[in-house]
Design a protein around this motif. Sequence first.
Motif, PDB file in Angstrom:
ATOM      1  N   THR A 199       1.077  -0.916   0.123  1.00 59.15           N
ATOM      2  CA  THR A 199       0.732  -0.375  -0.155  1.00 59.15           C
ATOM      3  C   THR A 199       0.819   1.194  -0.409  1.00 59.15           C
ATOM      4  OG1 THR A 199      -0.382   0.668   1.975  1.00 59.15           O
ATOM      5  CG2 THR A 199      -1.536  -1.361   1.211  1.00 59.15           C
ATOM      6  N   ARG A 200       0.302   2.177  -1.045  1.00 60.09           N
ATOM      7  CA  ARG A 200       1.376   3.169  -0.708  1.00 60.09           C
ATOM      8  C   ARG A 200       1.410   4.087   0.439  1.00 60.09           C
ATOM      9  NH1 ARG A 200      -1.284   4.111  -6.144  1.00 60.09           N
ATOM     10  NH2 ARG A 200       0.351   2.810  -7.926  1.00 60.09           N
ATOM     11  N   ARG A 201      -0.246   3.946   0.804  1.00 61.50           N
ATOM     12  CA  ARG A 201      -0.331   4.698   1.922  1.00 61.50           C
ATOM     13  C   ARG A 201       0.436   4.677   3.323  1.00 61.50           C
ATOM     14  NH1 ARG A 201      -6.594   3.963   4.032  1.00 61.50           N
ATOM     15  NH2 ARG A 201      -6.130   3.504   2.069  1.00 61.50           N
ATOM     16  N   ALA A 202       0.866   3.141   3.010  1.00 57.56           N
ATOM     17  CA  ALA A 202       2.091   3.125   4.352  1.00 57.56           C
ATOM     18  C   ALA A 202       3.629   3.437   4.012  1.00 57.56           C
ATOM     19  CB  ALA A 202       1.624   1.808   5.081  1.00 57.56           C
ATOM     20  N   GLY A 203       3.405   2.696   2.732  1.00 60.79           N
ATOM     21  CA  GLY A 203       5.108   2.924   2.035  1.00 60.79           C
ATOM     22  C   GLY A 203       5.300   4.432   0.900  1.00 60.79           C
ATOM     23  N   SER A 204       4.546   5.279   2.130  1.00 59.92           N
ATOM     24  CA  SER A 204       4.919   6.416   1.567  1.00 59.92           C
ATOM     25  C   SER A 204       6.030   7.003   2.328  1.00 59.92           C
ATOM     26  CB  SER A 204       3.990   7.344   0.569  1.00 59.92           C
ATOM     27  OG  SER A 204       2.871   7.652   1.963  1.00 59.92           O
ATOM     28  N   THR A 205       6.618   8.285   1.416  1.00 58.94           N
ATOM     29  CA  THR A 205       7.735   9.577   2.879  1.00 58.94           C
ATOM     30  C   THR A 205       6.357  10.540   2.631  1.00 58.94           C
ATOM     31  OG1 THR A 205       9.798   8.604   1.977  1.00 58.94           O
ATOM     32  CG2 THR A 205       9.417  10.957   2.623  1.00 58.94           C
ATOM     33  N   LEU A 206       6.375  11.202   4.126  1.00 56.74           N
ATOM     34  CA  LEU A 206       5.598  12.303   4.361  1.00 56.74           C
ATOM     35  C   LEU A 206       6.674  13.701   4.573  1.00 56.74           C
ATOM     36  CD1 LEU A 206       2.803  11.453   6.974  1.00 56.74           C
ATOM     37  CD2 LEU A 206       2.268  11.614   4.708  1.00 56.74           C
ATOM     38  N   ALA A 207       6.906  14.503   3.423  1.00 58.12           N
ATOM     39  CA  ALA A 207       7.918  15.409   3.321  1.00 58.12           C
ATOM     40  C   ALA A 207       7.213  16.855   3.996  1.00 58.12           C
ATOM     41  CB  ALA A 207       8.013  15.438   1.924  1.00 58.12           C
ATOM     42  N   LEU A 208       6.647  17.013   5.009  1.00 56.66           N
ATOM     43  CA  LEU A 208       5.394  17.818   6.110  1.00 56.66           C
ATOM     44  C   LEU A 208       6.408  18.673   6.174  1.00 56.66           C
ATOM     45  CD1 LEU A 208       3.453  15.768   7.248  1.00 56.66           C
ATOM     46  CD2 LEU A 208       3.497  16.900   4.800  1.00 56.66           C
ATOM     47  N   ALA A 209       8.325  19.051   5.833  1.00 52.82           N
ATOM     48  CA  ALA A 209       9.257  19.918   6.723  1.00 52.82           C
ATOM     49  C   ALA A 209      10.463  20.786   5.357  1.00 52.82           C
ATOM     50  CB  ALA A 209       9.658  19.541   7.705  1.00 52.82           C
TER      51      ALA A 209
END
Length: 423
Positions: A199-209
Motif C-alpha cells: 500500500t502506498r499509504r503505508a509505504g510513502s514519505t510524508l515530506a512535511l517539513a
Amino acid sequence: MSPVPVVVRRATEADLREVGDLTARAYVTDGLVDPDHWYTAELRDAAARGRAATVLVAVPPDDGGRVLGTITIAPAGSPYAEVARADEVELRMLAVDPASRRQGVAEQLVHAALREAVGVGAHGVVLSTLDSMRSAHRLYDRLGFVARPERDWSDEITMRVLTWHPPEAPGPLVEAATWPPPRSVDVDGWRVGLSGGVTRRAGSTLALAPVADVPRAVDEVERLYREDEAPAVFRVGDPQTAPGLVDELDARGYTTAAVTDVLVRGLDGAPPVGSAAARDVAAPDVSVRVADAPDDAWLSVWLAGKGGARAPSRAVVTGAPALYLAATAADGTDVAVLRAAPVDDWVALSCLQVVPAARRSGLGRALTLQALALAGQRGARRAFLQVEAGNGAALRLYTALGFRPAHRYAYRVQPVPQADTGC
Ligand SMILES: CC(C)(COP(=O)(O)OP(=O)(O)OC[C@H]1O[C@@H](n2cnc3c(N)ncnc32)[C@H](O)[C@@H]1OP(=O)(O)O)[C@@H](O)C(=O)NCCC(=O)NCCS
C-alpha cells in the motif's frame, strides 16, 4: 430517483462544440435567455472558456462523445470569474441537456466541480444564480451552499450569490496515524514509511517539513526504499509539503499515481447501531459481523480486490486499532469488508471491498452506515476516507452518504530503472 450512471471528466477539444450548443440550448429552453441575446453567444462559445477555465462534462459510461451536461470552473481573476475572491473558484454555466434532466446529472457535475475546486486548494466556491433558477437552488441547498445576500450583484438583472466551503480536513498526520507503516525512518524531519511496497499509504514519505538540501534528502529517501526493495513514493499536495520537492521529483522523472480525494462528514446524522437504516442491507440473508482484528476470510476479500501477499498485508492493515466489519451471505461466504479506525475525534473508513458478484445490492452503503453508527457510539464525531479521484462508483456512494471533499493529494512514484540489456 436512482441517478443515471454518468462519468464526469474534463472536456476535450472534441467535446467543446457540443458543450457550447448544449449550454445555449439548456438556457434558451428554460427561458433564461433569448436565442439572439449576446449572452447566448457567450454560452455557445465553449472553445473560449475551455482556454480560460476548466470545463467538465457528464457523459454516459461508454462515453462515445455524447455530452449530457457541463459545468465551468473559473479560477479567481480569470475572465470567467465574475465575483470570486482570491481564495475562491467560481462555478459557471451549469447546464444539463433538457432530455437528460431529473436524473441527477447536475448533482454529479457539481460534486465533481467541488472536488476539482478543493483539488486546486480553493478555500471556497462561489456562484451566482437567478431567482428563476428554482431547480438549481434546490440542488445547491442540498449540497450545502449558503446564500450571501451581501454579495448579490446586478448587471441587467439581479444575481444571487451562494458560497460553499469545504469541511476541515483531518490532515496527513491524522490520516497516517490510522494506517501507519510497519517501520518508519526520519530523514531531516520527513517521515519515510517503509512497508515493503504494501500500500502506498503505508509505504510513502510524508515530506512535511522544509529541508535545506532537497536533492540530498531525496537521495537518502531513495536509498532507504532500495533497501526496502520498493520504489520510492512521496505524498505531495499537502499545504506543508516541502518547498522544492515537487520540482525535484519532476526532474527525476517521478510519475503521478493515485490522485486521491479526502472526503469528510460529521457523525451527527449517523443512524444508531442496529437501526434499520444502519443495517439497510438490501439482501435480507446477509449478516454483518464486527471484530477488532481481521481474520483470514476478511483478509481474503480485501486482498482479492487489492492484490498482494497476505503476511505483509496483515501487518500493514493491523498497524492501528480498528474495527473490521464483514458481511456474510447465507452460504457462509464473506461478500464485503470494511475497516474503521478511530483517531482523536475521527474515524477513518478504509478497505471497503464488495465482491464483484454482490455489487449494486446495497452492501457498500450498508457497511459504511454500520461503521459510522458504531464509530459514533464509540465517541467519534466525524469521519474521513480517501478515495481515488477516478473511482466513480465509490465517489457516488460516499457522496450520497453525505461525504464532502476536504482535500486532495497525490503520490509521486520513482520510475523503475530500465534493465540494461546490453544491446
Ligand atoms: C465502490 C463499491 C464498494 C460499492 O459497493 P456496492 O455494494 O456495489 O454499492 P451499493 O450497492 O451500496 O451502492 C450504493 C450507491 O453507490 C453508487 N454506486 C455503487 N456502484 C456504482 C457504480 N458501479 N457506478 C455508479 N454508481 C455506483 C450508487 O449511487 C449506488 O446507489 P444506487 O444503486 O441506488 O444507484 C464496490 O463497487 C467495490 O467494491 N469497488 C471496488 C473497491 C473500491 O473501489 N472500494 C472503495 C475504496 S475507497
